[in-house]
Design a protein around this motif. Structure first.
Motif, PDB file in Angstrom:
ATOM      1  N   LEU A 125       0.850  -1.308  -0.142  1.00 28.51           N
ATOM      2  CA  LEU A 125       0.004   0.056   0.031  1.00 28.51           C
ATOM      3  C   LEU A 125       0.837   1.321   0.169  1.00 28.51           C
ATOM      4  O   LEU A 125       1.863   1.414   0.654  1.00 28.51           O
ATOM      5  CB  LEU A 125      -0.749   0.030   1.230  1.00 28.51           C
ATOM      6  CG  LEU A 125      -1.931  -1.144   1.446  1.00 28.51           C
ATOM      7  CD1 LEU A 125      -1.530  -1.927   2.638  1.00 28.51           C
ATOM      8  CD2 LEU A 125      -3.206  -0.546   1.397  1.00 28.51           C
ATOM      9  N   ASP A 126       0.328   2.320  -0.753  1.00 27.96           N
ATOM     10  CA  ASP A 126       0.759   3.680  -0.430  1.00 27.96           C
ATOM     11  C   ASP A 126       0.626   4.032   0.750  1.00 27.96           C
ATOM     12  O   ASP A 126      -0.603   4.649   0.926  1.00 27.96           O
ATOM     13  CB  ASP A 126       0.460   4.603  -1.777  1.00 27.96           C
ATOM     14  CG  ASP A 126       0.912   5.807  -1.662  1.00 27.96           C
ATOM     15  OD1 ASP A 126       1.545   6.244  -0.759  1.00 27.96           O
ATOM     16  OD2 ASP A 126       0.588   6.748  -2.740  1.00 27.96           O
ATOM     17  N   GLY A 127       1.394   4.446   1.778  1.00 25.29           N
ATOM     18  CA  GLY A 127       1.225   4.895   2.906  1.00 25.29           C
ATOM     19  C   GLY A 127       1.275   6.439   3.012  1.00 25.29           C
ATOM     20  O   GLY A 127       1.179   7.027   4.327  1.00 25.29           O
ATOM     21  N   ARG A 128       1.273   7.047   1.902  1.00 26.98           N
ATOM     22  CA  ARG A 128       1.609   8.551   2.061  1.00 26.98           C
ATOM     23  C   ARG A 128       0.260   9.149   2.762  1.00 26.98           C
ATOM     24  O   ARG A 128       0.108  10.155   3.481  1.00 26.98           O
ATOM     25  CB  ARG A 128       1.740   9.267   0.643  1.00 26.98           C
ATOM     26  CG  ARG A 128       3.055   9.436   0.594  1.00 26.98           C
ATOM     27  CD  ARG A 128       3.338   9.764  -0.959  1.00 26.98           C
ATOM     28  NE  ARG A 128       3.381   8.659  -1.936  1.00 26.98           N
ATOM     29  CZ  ARG A 128       3.706   8.641  -3.213  1.00 26.98           C
ATOM     30  NH1 ARG A 128       4.105  10.035  -3.621  1.00 26.98           N
ATOM     31  NH2 ARG A 128       3.563   7.518  -4.061  1.00 26.98           N
ATOM     32  N   ASN A 129      -1.046   8.697   2.238  1.00 27.85           N
ATOM     33  CA  ASN A 129      -2.071   8.953   3.222  1.00 27.85           C
ATOM     34  C   ASN A 129      -2.495   7.800   4.063  1.00 27.85           C
ATOM     35  O   ASN A 129      -3.028   6.830   3.400  1.00 27.85           O
ATOM     36  CB  ASN A 129      -3.259   9.590   2.785  1.00 27.85           C
ATOM     37  CG  ASN A 129      -4.323   9.858   3.235  1.00 27.85           C
ATOM     38  OD1 ASN A 129      -4.727   9.364   4.365  1.00 27.85           O
ATOM     39  ND2 ASN A 129      -5.375  10.828   3.045  1.00 27.85           N
ATOM     40  N   SER A 130      -2.038   7.642   5.203  1.00 29.79           N
ATOM     41  CA  SER A 130      -2.193   6.387   5.927  1.00 29.79           C
ATOM     42  C   SER A 130      -3.630   5.970   6.499  1.00 29.79           C
ATOM     43  O   SER A 130      -3.827   4.685   6.443  1.00 29.79           O
ATOM     44  CB  SER A 130      -1.272   6.307   7.207  1.00 29.79           C
ATOM     45  OG  SER A 130      -1.769   7.412   8.293  1.00 29.79           O
ATOM     46  N   ASN A 131      -4.420   6.798   6.668  1.00 26.71           N
ATOM     47  CA  ASN A 131      -5.734   6.624   6.793  1.00 26.71           C
ATOM     48  C   ASN A 131      -6.312   6.031   5.495  1.00 26.71           C
ATOM     49  O   ASN A 131      -7.086   5.008   5.614  1.00 26.71           O
ATOM     50  CB  ASN A 131      -6.526   7.774   7.113  1.00 26.71           C
ATOM     51  CG  ASN A 131      -7.964   7.611   7.710  1.00 26.71           C
ATOM     52  OD1 ASN A 131      -8.016   6.592   8.736  1.00 26.71           O
ATOM     53  ND2 ASN A 131      -8.986   8.359   7.111  1.00 26.71           N
ATOM     54  N   THR A 132      -6.098   6.510   4.318  1.00 25.20           N
ATOM     55  CA  THR A 132      -6.734   5.984   3.220  1.00 25.20           C
ATOM     56  C   THR A 132      -6.042   4.378   3.147  1.00 25.20           C
ATOM     57  O   THR A 132      -6.951   3.372   2.889  1.00 25.20           O
ATOM     58  CB  THR A 132      -6.421   6.726   2.135  1.00 25.20           C
ATOM     59  OG1 THR A 132      -6.708   8.007   2.178  1.00 25.20           O
ATOM     60  CG2 THR A 132      -7.006   6.079   0.639  1.00 25.20           C
ATOM     61  N   ALA A 133      -4.800   4.218   3.267  1.00 23.41           N
ATOM     62  CA  ALA A 133      -4.344   2.885   3.294  1.00 23.41           C
ATOM     63  C   ALA A 133      -4.805   1.980   4.271  1.00 23.41           C
ATOM     64  O   ALA A 133      -5.359   0.759   3.968  1.00 23.41           O
ATOM     65  CB  ALA A 133      -2.778   2.997   3.650  1.00 23.41           C
ATOM     66  N   MET A 134      -5.266   2.508   5.450  1.00 20.12           N
ATOM     67  CA  MET A 134      -5.864   1.565   6.258  1.00 20.12           C
ATOM     68  C   MET A 134      -7.179   1.246   6.173  1.00 20.12           C
ATOM     69  O   MET A 134      -7.628   0.070   6.170  1.00 20.12           O
ATOM     70  CB  MET A 134      -5.692   2.309   7.901  1.00 20.12           C
ATOM     71  CG  MET A 134      -5.908   1.196   8.816  1.00 20.12           C
ATOM     72  SD  MET A 134      -5.760   1.605  10.514  1.00 20.12           S
ATOM     73  CE  MET A 134      -5.220   3.170  10.729  1.00 20.12           C
ATOM     74  N   THR A 135      -8.100   2.238   5.616  1.00 14.45           N
ATOM     75  CA  THR A 135      -9.324   2.116   5.333  1.00 14.45           C
ATOM     76  C   THR A 135      -9.274   0.821   3.851  1.00 14.45           C
ATOM     77  O   THR A 135      -9.988  -0.048   4.150  1.00 14.45           O
ATOM     78  CB  THR A 135      -9.916   3.215   4.681  1.00 14.45           C
ATOM     79  OG1 THR A 135      -9.900   4.267   5.553  1.00 14.45           O
ATOM     80  CG2 THR A 135     -11.609   2.930   4.486  1.00 14.45           C
TER      81      THR A 135
END
Lengths: 373, 378
Positions: A125-135
């Motif tokens: 996953l691209d973790g640059r926006n970690s919330n989007t990644a987690m979702t």
């Protein structure tokens, strides 16, 4: 005597309205931006993922991996935009933000499953926006759970039969819009009211007319009430308009007591007006008033629980949120909209706003007399 | 002769610059906004905005306690994400949920252990407060995690090796610990620079219109270009100053890694700063009064930078029309550049394509401002 008292207040309030609606630009700026913003932000502000681009790297030749992939192809959350063939292709896709994630299915995936062993899928996953990644990871995990359950059922499951049965209260389909829209209402109203009231005294100070106002037969309490009325009236009208949009256009039902909602709105407006008048009474120029309003608005919006939960903040920051009227108003809005609350469950949210309002108004009245230049 | 012309122009510009500098120094509120605000905002966002749930209050309703339910409760107790409290009936737990004391309920019915031992279906019922749907999704993910590890542990304790058919292995690049602060802090820098550029300039120039000093400047030999340059340069310096403070805090205080080049960041930041300044200037020219300018600047800069830039909400998931609107928000390009420069490094395709978009905006805005700002009176 009594009659005169109120007619003076009324005259001042009327003058304030005229000052606000005097020119076309001010009239427009009070009505259109909030409406436009509720429309744009209402549609934009969502944590729900939709059509997120992903890529699949399938190293397996078998049939089972294709079955596994088909759930992603059929999903509305994800859109498979690329099937890659080489390890090397993963990095550029993610680096350049072409895809949010890559599913890497190991060789022998189908064989292992058919032999009753565990097979592995790597999710990069691209973790640059970690919330989007987690979702996104959560979506995939629950899709994988379904796949596993189906597979086990078809191929003779062993082990305990413990499944999770989940229900979500108040917002069954977990639409983040239901959570965020009431927050946008609160923030927009705060911005409008604070600017209206913060500029009201500062404008007169800058023009030199505030001293004149102070030597009229009106006492500071009357001036205070007269200055507070426009903000509260505009806030009530504009909130009603936005509420209608939320209910009619965005189809978010009001489950609870609408009278409790309006009591909360009224108290919130009094608190916001009080804060605006304090800022206004301190400022010498309109520029200072706007900047002061801004220095209050930004923390108030950020620390209200509007987009991120208050419970995640450190304890000292959580304490700070108790002096933020928006915090209470958002709980009331969500309580009435989603949880079907009435007066009793929300009582603890009403009185803090009343206290904030009264304290600020009294302080502003005191400042009217004591800050003179 | 030509030399004389340039030196006269320089002198006029220097005079204008000096006047603007004094104006900034005399009214401390603009210095406060440039240097105090970034610090306040960064701390507020850095500490106040977090999407990392911890100690989620969850109620465990156990109708009949025994060893099996105890082992499940222990699993929740050991998880860093949960703070469990216990109830003997579902009614008590539901009441706590309604009063917002807990965010979710794990409900084990009285026949849970019995059914489990007998090899029958033994569901665990979960009720989650869905008001904050994002939080609810995260909570559900953690509950699944606890449940799965409990299941494996429970099976192995009874001699059954439970292997899941498909195992997911999660690899998060750039932010492996999924620490939301690492992506929020770079985003905040974009919000701060938007506000300094647009709000501050809009207010300052609107004030000149309102006070009539703009007309006074117009009758001087200053050309419109010199006037605008004189207005913008001091605020450009203020804005870049606050950018340096923000980056320093981000790296040394919040521990955000800076994997890309610092100089590339300075370049893209100054490009973005110029775009913001021109937007502020345009707002002030159009509104000509401080109340309207203030309202417009907040409506057109702060809230879009906060909500439409991709800083918090994923742009790909927005409806198509709204995605179209985000292309008009300069912060959208800058947020992508900052998040990439901080967390991923110099990824040229991302940096250059977004820089190009900002450059197009700059040209369009410059043209717009110059056509709006002829030396004419209404």
């Amino acid at each position: 005597m009594n009659n005169q008292y109120f007619s003076q207040i009324f005259a001042l309030a009327l003058k304030e309205f005229l000052a606000l609606f005097r020119d076309k630009r001010s009239r427009l700026i009070l009505v259109f931006p909030p409406l436009l913003q509720i429309l744009i932000f209402g549609f934009a502000a969502t944590y729900d993922l939709d059509n997120v681009p992903i890529a699949i790297y399938n190293q397996d030749q078998g049939l089972v991996s294709r079955e596994f992939i088909s759930q992603f192809e059929g999903s509305e959350t994800f859109e498979v935009i690329e099937y890659i063939k080489k390890d090397r292709d993963i990095a550029p896709l993610i680096d350049n933000k072409d895809v949010l994630l890559v599913l890497n299915i190991e060789p022998q995936f189908s064989d292992k499953l058919q032999q009753g062993k565990s097979a592995k899928v790597q999710v990069i996953l691209d973790g640059r926006n970690s919330n989007t990644a987690m979702t996104a990871m959560n979506y995939i995990a629950s899709m994988n759970l379904d796949f596993n359950q189906k597979w086990s059922a078809q191929h003779g499951a062993t082990g305990p039969k413990v499944a999770l049965e989940v229900r979500n209260w108040y917002n069954e389909n977990l639409q983040s819009r239901w959570f965020i829209l009431p927050g946008i209402l609160g923030s927009l109203i705060l911005v409008v009211i604070l600017l209206v009231t913060a500029l009201s005294v500062a404008r007169e100070r800058e023009a030199g007319t505030f001293d004149q106002l102070l030597v009229t037969p009106m006492n500071p309490t009357q001036i205070l009430i007269g200055k507070a009325i426009p903000g509260i009236v505009i806030g009530l009208l504009e909130s009603t308009l936005i509420l209608i949009i939320i209910v009619k256009l965005f189809q978010i039902p009001i489950q609870g007591d609408i009278a409790a909602l309006y009591l909360g709105l009224f108290l919130f407006l009094i608190a916001a007006t009080g804060i605006g008048l304090v800022i206004s009474a301190i400022s010498l120029t309109q520029q200072q008033a706007v900047l002061g309003a801004f220095l209050f608005i930004v923390p108030a919006v950020v620390l209200s629980g509007f987009t991120t939960p208050i419970a995640n903040m450190p304890d000292s920051v959580q304490l700070l949120t108790y002096i933020n009227p928006l915090r209470y108003f958002l709980i009331i809005l969500r309580g009435v909209f989603l949880e079907g609350n009435g007066f009793t469950l929300l009582f603890s949210q009403f009185w803090p706003m009343a206290i904030i309002g009264v304290v600020c108004l009294v302080f502003a009245g005191w400042l009217f007399r004591h800050r003179m230049y | 002769m030509a030399e004389n012309k340039t030196s006269a122009r320089n002198m006029r510009l220097m005079g204008m610059l000096r006047k603007e500098m004094w104006q900034i120094i005399r009214d401390p509120s603009s210095i406060a906004i440039a240097f105090v605000m970034p610090v306040v905002l960064l701390f507020m966002f850095g500490y106040g905005v977090s999407l990392d749930a911890k100690d989620i209050p969850v109620g465990i309703a156990v109708e009949q306690a025994d060893i099996v339910t105890q082992s499940l409760s222990d699993s929740f107790e050991q998880s860093e994400f949960f703070k469990p409290s216990y109830y003997h009936s579902i009614q008590q737990a539901q009441q706590a949920l309604e009063e917002r004391k807990i965010d979710g309920i794990v409900w084990l019915r009285s026949n849970f252990s019995q059914n489990l031992q007998a090899g029958k279906q033994a569901p665990i019922e979960i009720i989650i407060n869905g008001v904050d749907s994002n939080q609810a999704n995260i909570t559900m993910g953690y509950i699944q995690g606890v449940w799965q590890s409990w299941l494996i542990q429970f099976s192995s304790s009874r001699g059954i090796a439970l292997n899941l058919p498909v195992n997911l292995e999660q690899r998060v690049w750039f932010n492996s610990a999924l620490n939301s602060r690492l992506f929020l802090v770079p985003g905040v820098i974009a919000v701060i620079m938007t506000m300094i550029g647009s709000l501050l300039t809009a207010m300052v120039v609107a004030r000149e219109w309102e006070r009539g000093t703009m007309e006074a400047l117009m009758v001087t030999p200053l050309s419109m270009k010199e006037m605008l340059a004189g207005k913008l340069i001091p605020y450009f310096i203020l804005g870049m100053g606050s950018m340096f403070i923000s980056v320093a805090l981000a790296v040394w205080w919040f521990g955000v890694p800076l994997r890309g080049s610092f100089w590339v960041m300075v370049l893209v930041s100054s490009l973005f700063m110029m775009v913001s300044l021109l937007i502020g200037l345009l707002i002030s020219i159009i509104s000509k009064n401080q109340f309207v300018a203030g309202q417009t600047a907040i409506a057109a800069s702060f809230l879009p930078a906060f909500l439409l830039s991709g800083f918090l909400f994923d742009i790909n998931s927005m409806p198509t029309i709204i995605q179209g609107i985000t292309y008009l928000i300069p912060a959208r390009y800058f947020v992508a550049q900052l998040q990439t420069l901080f967390l991923a490094g110099n990824v040229w395709p991302v940096i250059l394509s977004n820089a190009f978009a900002l450059m197009v905006m700059l040209v369009v805005l410059a043209y717009w401002v110059s056509s709006k700002s002829r030396k004419t009176l209404e």
